[in-house]
Structures are given as C-alpha cells and as structure tokens.
Design an enzyme around this catalytic site. Structure first.
Site, PDB file in Angstrom:
ATOM      1  NE  ARG A  51      29.790  -1.746  17.592  1.00  0.00           N
ATOM      2  CZ  ARG A  51      28.732  -2.484  17.611  1.00  0.00           C
ATOM      3  NH1 ARG A  51      27.906  -2.464  18.643  1.00  0.00           N
ATOM      4  NH2 ARG A  51      28.423  -3.284  16.617  1.00  0.00           N
ATOM      5  N   GLY A  52      27.907   0.709  15.556  1.00  0.00           N
ATOM      6  CA  GLY A  52      26.630   0.196  15.076  1.00  0.00           C
ATOM      7  C   GLY A  52      25.910   1.328  14.360  1.00  0.00           C
ATOM      8  CB  ALA A  53      24.379   1.516  10.990  1.00  0.00           C
ATOM      9  NE  ARG A  88      33.134   3.462  12.324  1.00  0.00           N
ATOM     10  CZ  ARG A  88      32.729   2.242  12.710  1.00  0.00           C
ATOM     11  NH1 ARG A  88      31.899   2.111  13.727  1.00  0.00           N
ATOM     12  NH2 ARG A  88      33.157   1.162  12.075  1.00  0.00           N
ATOM     13  CD  GLN A 200      33.139  -5.049  15.991  1.00  0.00           C
ATOM     14  OE1 GLN A 200      33.775  -6.066  15.704  1.00  0.00           O
ATOM     15  NE2 GLN A 200      33.246  -3.944  15.287  1.00  0.00           N
ATOM     16  CG  ASP A 241      27.404  -0.817   9.242  1.00  0.00           C
ATOM     17  OD1 ASP A 241      27.527  -2.045   9.357  1.00  0.00           O
ATOM     18  OD2 ASP A 241      27.573  -0.022  10.186  1.00  0.00           O
ATOM     19  CE  LYS A 252      32.389  -4.357  11.655  1.00  0.00           C
ATOM     20  NZ  LYS A 252      33.337  -3.216  11.476  1.00  0.00           N
TER      21      LYS A 252
HETATM   22  O1  MRU Z   1      32.156  -1.339  12.986  1.00  0.00           O
HETATM   23  P1  MRU Z   1      30.857  -1.478  13.723  1.00  0.00           P
HETATM   24  O2  MRU Z   1      30.984  -2.222  15.014  1.00  0.00           O
HETATM   25  O3  MRU Z   1      30.169  -0.145  13.883  1.00  0.00           O
HETATM   26  O4  MRU Z   1      29.968  -2.357  12.770  1.00  0.00           O
HETATM   27  C1  MRU Z   1      28.639  -2.652  13.132  1.00  0.00           C
HETATM   28  C2  MRU Z   1      27.987  -3.602  12.193  1.00  0.00           C
HETATM   29  O5  MRU Z   1      28.574  -4.052  11.236  1.00  0.00           O
HETATM   30  C3  MRU Z   1      26.550  -3.937  12.455  1.00  0.00           C
HETATM   31  O6  MRU Z   1      26.252  -5.203  11.946  1.00  0.00           O
HETATM   32  C4  MRU Z   1      25.681  -2.900  11.715  1.00  0.00           C
HETATM   33  O7  MRU Z   1      25.985  -1.607  12.136  1.00  0.00           O
HETATM   34  C5  MRU Z   1      24.262  -3.161  11.926  1.00  0.00           C
HETATM   35  S1  MRU Z   1      23.816  -2.655  13.540  1.00  0.00           S
HETATM   36  C6  MRU Z   1      22.321  -2.750  13.986  1.00  0.00           C
END
Ligand code: MRU
Length: 362
Positions: A51-53, A88, A200, A241, A252
């Site tokens: 996960r994470g963009a 997603r 997270q 994201d 988030k």
């Molecule tokens: O739902 P997730 O865990 O994928 O959400 C991730 C986030 O909100 C991070 O802050 C975002 O992707 C930035 S990551 C470098």
C-alpha cells in the site's frame, strides 16, 4: 532501508517472481511474499499486502510484466491494464504508472513486450527511490531551520498514516526528511498518529522508525490537536495519494483534521510528494474519487493475542453498522507548502507549475 541489518526495498524482482513485504503481517511478522501472476499482483494491491501511493504504482508496473510474460497479446495487455486500474481508486500513481506503461508497451511487437515491461517497472522503482531521497534533502532544510530556531532543542514532527519507505520503494515521502535529519545528527522526535482503522501509523510507521532508531511516540488519532495547543508539535509532515493541480491534498482519512488543528495553532503543515502523485487533470480536490473500504476494517482491530498469534477482535456491538471512507481532502489553503523531488513550493497551481513548467499546457 535496513531490516535486521540487511538492505531492503519494499518491492523487487527475484528470478521469475516479484517479491514484496506482506504489510498486513507487520509489525508482528516480517514476511516476504512472491507474486507470480497478474492476479496475485492485483490482489496484493487490493488487499493491501502493499500500500502507499508510490508502491501501488510500482506494484502495478511489475504486475504488467507478470501478465505479459505468459501472454503478450493486445488483449492480455488491455485486460491487465483494466484489472490493475480497478484495484484501488484514490492513489493517482496507479493510473500514472499504467498510462506510462501503455504508452511504452502497446506500440511494441508482442514478443518484445515482457522484457520492456520489466525494464519499465525497474525504471519506475529506481526513479521512485531517487525522487524520495531528493524529497528528503529538500525537507531536511525545513527541519534544519526549525532546529536552528529552537537552538538545537528537539524538533517534534507529527505524521499521519505511513508515508515511509514501506509506502514507496525506499526512503518514503514524509519520512524521508526525518530519516535525513536523524542521520545528520539533528535531534528529531516523531508523533505517530495510530491511523485507524488499519493503524498504518501504529503498525508500520512505528516499526520503520524503531528499526532506524528514530525516537517516536505513537499517539491516538485524536491527540494531535491537543499536543499542538500545548506547543508540543513544531511541524506536521504527511504524504499524499493524489494532489490536484491547484494544490488540494488527498491523503489518509484524518489528515484534514490535523491540518485544521495545525492552522488554528500556527503549526506549519507540509506535504511531501513525488511528481507522479500530482493529478494535473484535476483542479479541485472534491473531484478526487475517495475509496470506500469494508466496514469490517472499522469493526475489527488486528493485533497479537496473548498466545502470540496474530488475531482480530470485534469492537462494535453486534449488528452495528459502520462507514469507512479511506481518504479525505485537505484544501490547499490549509497547506503551508509542498515538498517535491524538485524542491519546495506553495500549494497553488502557480507554485506547482514553477517546479513542473512542462505541465504549463497540460
Ligand atoms: O491506504 P494506504 O495505506 O495505501 O494509504 C497510504 C497513505 O495515505 C499515504 O500517506 C500516502 O500513500 C502517501 S505514501 C508515500
């Protein structure tokens, strides 16, 4: 970054598979999973093993390689792009990676596609690492300034969710400046929002910071405003994201409330992002699709039970319903600044265009 003394990236190709860290098992177990098919890559993104963009985008790129090495036809390429895009909806890095791949791969003769897809996925990963390290350098300047203002006293930084190396290929976005500052010998301390419902912050950010030796405390999601009122937060650093061309920041769920509290208390609120997280097609954060996730994530909390097994407990009354919006939008007016791989800018269209002039006619 290092895990038990060994350097890891959050994703890498090994032989005929793509290796990822199963983030649903952290912080209780460090397990590598091997992805061997398109379907496994799609599941890894959808079920948040990764996960994470930026990491979502990188995994999608490797997912195309997995699809095309078995069947490089036009039909398979189209189906793989569709499957991955549907995993997603909010992180724009996914669309960015897939569009880049489509542009590069579809004109090629099918026989050349798999090899080109692997090379492209590797490029996307290597670029991500370089971008995040540059974000770290640009953000470090901000922390150095605060340390100077505080005559070397501890700089307290609040972060939300996990925007560390686990959310990217390496370094992270919001955590990159913190790692750089810590490595440079600055006295930094991090307030880690636990980040319900999936935690997270508590599970991933705390694990990362601990592994790197950065001092931190996990706080409940509602504590940030209180700590800001007491003068205990010098800076908020978060990831995103999707950031629109006018500087609205989607991140988030809960990020918006931290930005409101920061504004009320005069705490600088900065957002760290690589170029692929900017959605140049949108000028209004309210147009960003917000992922709706299962109510089960609100109902159950995961953790290690007293027998040492990873388990879940139900915290709602039987029959209670729940709503689970995974992201929110912080309007640009609440954002003190954006930190990108090309430098820092204001959260405005003009600010972003000053760093990405090639988007002027975009
Ligand atoms: O739902 P997730 O865990 O994928 O959400 C991730 C986030 O909100 C991070 O802050 C975002 O992707 C930035 S990551 C470098």
């Amino acid at each position: 970054m290092k895990v038990h003394g060994e350097h890891y990236r959050s994703i890498r190709q090994r032989g005929d598979a793509v290796e990822i860290i199963d983030q649903t098992r952290l912080p209780h177990a460090f397990e590598i999973k091997r992805l061997q098919t398109l379907e496994e890559a799609a599941t890894a993104i959808r079920d948040m093993w990764v996960r994470g963009a930026p990491l979502i985008g990188a995994t999608a790129a490797w997912g195309l390689w997995l699809a095309l090495r078995d069947d490089p036809s036009d039909a398979r390429l189209e189906q793989a792009l569709e499957t991955l895009l549907a995993t997603r909806p909010t992180a724009v890095n996914l669309r960015w990676a897939l569009q880049r791949a489509e542009t590069a791969l579809s004109p090629l003769p099918p026989a050349e596609r798999a090899e080109a897809a692997a090379a492209l996925a590797q490029d996307i990963c290597d670029e991500d690492v370089a971008q995040n390290e540059a974000i770290g350098e640009h953000g470090l300047v901000l922390i150095e300034d605060l340390a100077r203002e505080k005559s070397g006293q501890t700089v307290h930084i609040l972060t939300h969710c996990n925007a560390g190396w686990l959310a990217t290929v390496d370094w992270g976005t919001a955590l990159a400046p913190i790692y750089k500052a810590h490595d440079a010998g600055l006295d930094v301390h991090v307030w880690v929002d636990e980040t319900r419902p999936r935690n997270q912050g508590a599970g991933l950010t705390a694990w990362e910071l601990q592994a790197h030796g950065v001092p931190f405390d996990v706080i409940v999601d509602n504590a940030g405003g209180h700590l800001m009122q007491r003068g205990l937060v010098d800076l908020c650093l978060v990831g995103t994201d999707r950031t629109t061309a006018n500087g609205d920041v989607c991140n988030k769920i809960g990020t918006y409330l931290k930005a409101l509290a920061a504004r009320d208390n005069g705490v600088p609120f900065h957002v760290c992002l690589p170029g692929p997280t900017i959605d140049w097609q949108l000028n209004d954060g309210m147009a960003i699709p917000i992922e709706q996730r299962s109510a089960e994530e609100v109902r159950y909390v995961h953790g290690r039970n007293q027998q040492g097994a990873i388990d879940r407990v139900d915290i709602l009354p039987p029959g209670a319903t729940a709503r689970n919006d995974a992201f929110d939008v912080t309007p640009a007016r609440l954002v003190s600044g954006l930190i990108t791989e090309r430098g820092r800018c204001r959260a405005t269209r003009a600010g972003l265009l000053s760093l990405y002039p090639e988007q002027h006619d975009g």
